[in-house]
Each structure stands twice: as C-alpha cells, then as structure tokens.
Design a protein around this motif. Sequence first.
Motif, PDB file in Angstrom:
ATOM      1  N   ARG A   1       0.831  -1.203   0.000  1.00  0.00           N
ATOM      2  CA  ARG A   1       0.000   0.000   0.000  1.00  0.00           C
ATOM      3  C   ARG A   1       0.868   1.257   0.000  1.00  0.00           C
ATOM      4  O   ARG A   1       0.577   2.227  -0.708  1.00  0.00           O
ATOM      5  CB  ARG A   1      -0.890  -0.014   1.239  1.00  0.00           C
ATOM      6  N   HIS A   2       1.920   1.234   0.793  1.00  0.00           N
ATOM      7  CA  HIS A   2       2.824   2.378   0.854  1.00  0.00           C
ATOM      8  C   HIS A   2       3.456   2.640  -0.507  1.00  0.00           C
ATOM      9  O   HIS A   2       3.557   3.801  -0.947  1.00  0.00           O
ATOM     10  CB  HIS A   2       3.909   2.127   1.898  1.00  0.00           C
TER      11      HIS A   2
ATOM     12  N   ASP B   1       0.958   4.248  -2.866  1.00  0.00           N
ATOM     13  CA  ASP B   1       0.827   5.678  -2.576  1.00  0.00           C
ATOM     14  C   ASP B   1       2.048   6.438  -3.084  1.00  0.00           C
ATOM     15  O   ASP B   1       1.922   7.527  -3.656  1.00  0.00           O
ATOM     16  CB  ASP B   1       0.662   5.894  -1.074  1.00  0.00           C
TER      17      ASP B   1
ATOM     18  N   LYS C   1       1.862   6.963  -6.683  1.00  0.00           N
ATOM     19  CA  LYS C   1       0.625   7.645  -7.083  1.00  0.00           C
ATOM     20  C   LYS C   1      -0.355   6.722  -7.798  1.00  0.00           C
ATOM     21  O   LYS C   1      -0.966   7.089  -8.807  1.00  0.00           O
ATOM     22  CB  LYS C   1       0.959   8.864  -7.959  1.00  0.00           C
TER      23      LYS C   1
END
Length: 248
Positions: A207-208, A211, A214
């Motif tokens: 997930r990191h 993010d 983008k």
Amino acid sequence: MARSWISSKASSPEFEAFATAISRRRGTGRAATRGHSNPDFAPDSIAAARPILRRSLPRCLRAVYGAALLCLASAGVHAATQERPDDELRQILIEAAHSTDSFNDRFDAEVWLTDMARRLDKKVSDPEERLLILKTAHYEATRADLPPELVLAVIDIESNFDRFAISHAGARGLMQVMPFWLDEIGRPNDDLFDIRTNLRLGCTILRHYLDREKGDKTRALARYNGSVGKTWYPQRVFKSLARRWYRQ
C-alpha cells in the motif's frame, strides 16, 4: 584414492539417480508443489536426494552439494524488496503491527471466501490453512485499501502459497517479507512465517508503495519486488491475477 572413489560411485545407482536429478534442473515449468517453479525440484525431489548425498558423497563434498540443493529448493521463490524503509513507512508499519482490529465477516466476504477457496484447493490442501490464508488476505487487503485478488496474485508469484517459503535472499513467508523489516519497527521477535504477521506487513508495504507511485500498480509492484524500472515482475502478477484470481 580420489579417482577410485569417483569411478566406483559413478557406476552406483544412487550416484546415477542424483546425476539425473541434477540434469533435470534444466527443465522449466510451474511445479504443482507449493513454493517451487520446477517440478523436478519440488520438496519431495530434494528430500529424496538428501539420503543419496549422505551415502554417496565424501564428507568434504557434502557441504558443497548440500548448499547446491538448498539453492535448487528455493528456485522460483521471489524476494521482496531489500530497500530499507523511510521514516514514513517505518511509522506506518509500527502502527499496523500494533493494530488489534479483527476481520468483519460480511456477507460479500463470505461469498468471496467460498469462491476463492475452490480456486486455492490445489495449492493448499489443508482446508483450515486455506481458509485462514484467504480470510487473512481478504481482511489485510481491505484494511490496506488493496484489491484482495491482487494480494492473492502477489502471494501466488512470491511464494506459490507456501507459508514457509524462504528465498535465496532470505525473504520469508507468503508475501516474502525480508526479516530486517521486523528490526526496523522494533518487533524482532515476530514470526514472518505466521500468516497474519506476514500478510499484515506485506499488504502495508505494498500500500505504501502504491501511494508513493501515485497509484501506478506496475511501478508499485516493481518496487515491492525490488526491480524498479523493470516490468517482468508486475507482468507476472497481472498474468496470475487475470488467469486465476479475477473477481467473477
């Protein structure tokens, strides 16, 4: 003496069997046995070769061939990134590791579990372990705002659903998490072979990276694998997703 040993062992059935096993290493293809990409070197094959080593090799060579077998056994198991976490990711992992929330058994999750359990039964024969993997994957993916099917595809490529898989680089478990992550978040005694621990960290890390990139899944997956700038790993995950783990 060395020449006579080689001559005598070269004609023995045990040595010939071992030589045949080594020659088969050239083959390719996905193994039905979990955690290995070559069916000739699934765990049963490796286990069968070990007594051959003990009977057929002198002590000075056993360590060499033992190491070779260990490398062959781990073939096809991918290592997740070895990139050290930045301060932001370290804090996210610390919070995730200490979270105690539980799986919410909603109706749509039950439908999903039933569907995916049928797809996974050939890879994980134990029904309890199969359900635990799926239930945990669904929960951890949802918690990290990831598609559960994508997480299953990552597990498929990373470890072939072998919860005890270890890569040549030392990455462990279903999502092939490197042990240094535990030190980074102050939990060195946590067990990466534990399904919940491994999926909690793996999903949080992925997930990191999503993010950070983008929302670019190709770059995020490449970063997870430690192959940023290349597409071979994301393409393998996408192929697995499309063929086996798509949502109906």
